[in-house]
Design an enzyme around this catalytic site. Sequence first.
Site, PDB file in Angstrom:
ATOM      1  N   TYR A 157      28.442 -27.807  93.778  1.00  7.36           N
ATOM      2  CA  TYR A 157      29.459 -27.455  92.980  1.00  7.36           C
ATOM      3  C   TYR A 157      30.463 -28.530  92.513  1.00  7.36           C
ATOM      4  O   TYR A 157      31.059 -28.791  91.578  1.00  7.36           O
ATOM      5  CB  TYR A 157      29.715 -26.158  92.751  1.00  7.36           C
ATOM      6  CG  TYR A 157      30.633 -25.325  91.511  1.00  7.36           C
ATOM      7  CD1 TYR A 157      29.852 -25.293  90.226  1.00  7.36           C
ATOM      8  CD2 TYR A 157      32.127 -25.009  91.404  1.00  7.36           C
ATOM      9  CE1 TYR A 157      30.383 -24.838  89.214  1.00  7.36           C
ATOM     10  CE2 TYR A 157      32.370 -24.761  90.358  1.00  7.36           C
ATOM     11  CZ  TYR A 157      31.777 -24.374  89.372  1.00  7.36           C
ATOM     12  OH  TYR A 157      32.450 -24.074  87.954  1.00  7.36           O
ATOM     13  N   LYS A 164      38.041 -25.650  88.788  1.00  4.15           N
ATOM     14  CA  LYS A 164      38.186 -24.312  88.682  1.00  4.15           C
ATOM     15  C   LYS A 164      39.578 -23.746  89.424  1.00  4.15           C
ATOM     16  O   LYS A 164      40.169 -22.977  88.957  1.00  4.15           O
ATOM     17  CB  LYS A 164      36.745 -23.648  88.963  1.00  4.15           C
ATOM     18  CG  LYS A 164      35.714 -23.716  88.043  1.00  4.15           C
ATOM     19  CD  LYS A 164      36.010 -23.295  86.846  1.00  4.15           C
ATOM     20  CE  LYS A 164      34.614 -23.278  85.878  1.00  4.15           C
ATOM     21  NZ  LYS A 164      34.894 -22.769  84.270  1.00  4.15           N
TER      22      LYS A 164
HETATM   23  O1  0WE Z   1      30.568 -23.805  86.036  1.00  2.64           O
HETATM   24  C1  0WE Z   1      29.675 -23.758  86.054  1.00  2.64           C
HETATM   25  C2  0WE Z   1      28.747 -25.086  85.423  1.00  2.64           C
HETATM   26  C3  0WE Z   1      29.509 -26.019  84.319  1.00  2.64           C
HETATM   27  C4  0WE Z   1      28.926 -27.184  84.164  1.00  2.64           C
HETATM   28  C5  0WE Z   1      27.650 -27.337  84.018  1.00  2.64           C
HETATM   29  C6  0WE Z   1      26.948 -28.759  83.678  1.00  2.64           C
HETATM   30  C7  0WE Z   1      25.607 -28.898  83.438  1.00  2.64           C
HETATM   31  C8  0WE Z   1      25.342 -30.172  82.648  1.00  2.64           C
HETATM   32  C9  0WE Z   1      29.701 -28.299  84.026  1.00  2.64           C
HETATM   33  N1  0WE Z   1      29.359 -29.569  83.818  1.00  2.64           N
HETATM   34  C10 0WE Z   1      28.103 -29.818  83.623  1.00  2.64           C
HETATM   35  N2  0WE Z   1      27.981 -31.066  83.341  1.00  2.64           N
HETATM   36  C11 0WE Z   1      26.467 -31.238  82.909  1.00  2.64           C
HETATM   37  O2  0WE Z   1      26.129 -32.292  82.884  1.00  2.64           O
HETATM   38  N3  0WE Z   1      28.899 -22.728  86.407  1.00  2.64           N
HETATM   39  C12 0WE Z   1      29.714 -21.761  87.230  1.00  2.64           C
HETATM   40  C13 0WE Z   1      27.228 -22.778  86.671  1.00  2.64           C
HETATM   41  C14 0WE Z   1      27.144 -23.511  88.053  1.00  2.64           C
HETATM   42  O3  0WE Z   1      26.883 -24.950  87.856  1.00  2.64           O
HETATM   43  C15 0WE Z   1      26.366 -25.139  89.341  1.00  2.64           C
HETATM   44  C16 0WE Z   1      26.444 -24.117  89.921  1.00  2.64           C
HETATM   45  C17 0WE Z   1      26.601 -22.967  89.199  1.00  2.64           C
HETATM   46  C18 0WE Z   1      26.811 -21.649  89.723  1.00  2.64           C
HETATM   47  C19 0WE Z   1      26.259 -26.450  89.648  1.00  2.64           C
HETATM   48  C20 0WE Z   1      25.982 -26.623  91.119  1.00  2.64           C
HETATM   49  C21 0WE Z   1      26.008 -25.598  91.794  1.00  2.64           C
HETATM   50  C22 0WE Z   1      26.278 -24.217  91.480  1.00  2.64           C
END
Ligand code: 0WE
Length: 263
Positions: A157, A164
């Site tokens: 993450y 966040k």
């Molecule tokens: O906040 C998130 C993900 C937000 C996010 C997702 C992406 C994917 C595509 C932000 N930036 C990008 N950029 C991209 O190019 N989450 C809470 C979901 C999430 O994402 C992870 C998680 C979790 C849970 C990424 C790594 C590990 C765990």
Amino acid sequence: MGFMQGRKALIVGLATDRSIAWGIARAMRREGAELAFTYQNDRIKDRVTQLAGQVDSSVVMPMDVSIDAEIDAAFAGIREAWGGLDVIVHAVAFAPREALTGGFVEATTRENFRVAHDVSSYSLTALARAGLPLMEGRSGALLTLSYLGAVRSVPAYNVMGLAKASLEANVRFLAADLGPKGIRVNAISAGPIKTLAAAGIPGFRKMLHHVEKAAPLRRSVSTDDVGNAAAFLCSDLAAGVTGEVMYVDGGYSQVGMSFDDAD
Ligand code: 0WE
């Protein structure tokens, strides 16, 4: 009569019918709110317009939250359509893909850090600044979406966790500043959900399965679970709640250890 009857809500961050923003939109519409939407770019314009129609909304405007002129134009559109605004839902996050793979130190460049914090945290302040003139004197509410990575390390993450953490501090400072103007500011920290943003994150399915075994409720959460909590927080039912980060994660964040029923 629904508990959001007559409230006007702007929803920022709808992309697909799996978006958390869509769960929030449906719950708010069910409770009587009138909805407006923004879309990030022309690639998703038609899809967002079609989803908006499903919740009786035709107020759909472009807005890239990293461009102040687009934020100003969207709020000018709200002023024209409605004259005022009660609720802003901020369901936007982004870090460059390579920032969310591998080790934290290697993945976290100055530019990845800047983009993640700009799009995922500053954008909440930007929406508050632009929306304030439309919301003053109406008992309004701002809501954003966070994740456990703000307060605990989570593999891969990475810099999104820092963004966040900044977002959650943003909620507290906005709550203190806007409370006297009658505007509440809260976050929901949602458990992992398979959205478009989550698709393509390596190992995401494994994370979902882990949560389903370890969380007190023994399941992951849905966009409906988040939507119902969001509608509550943005309604007068939560009139005494501001500066709060509410976990909607099946209880996962509250256990220090958990055994699968089979163990
Ligand atoms: O906040 C998130 C993900 C937000 C996010 C997702 C992406 C994917 C595509 C932000 N930036 C990008 N950029 C991209 O190019 N989450 C809470 C979901 C999430 O994402 C992870 C998680 C979790 C849970 C990424 C790594 C590990 C765990």
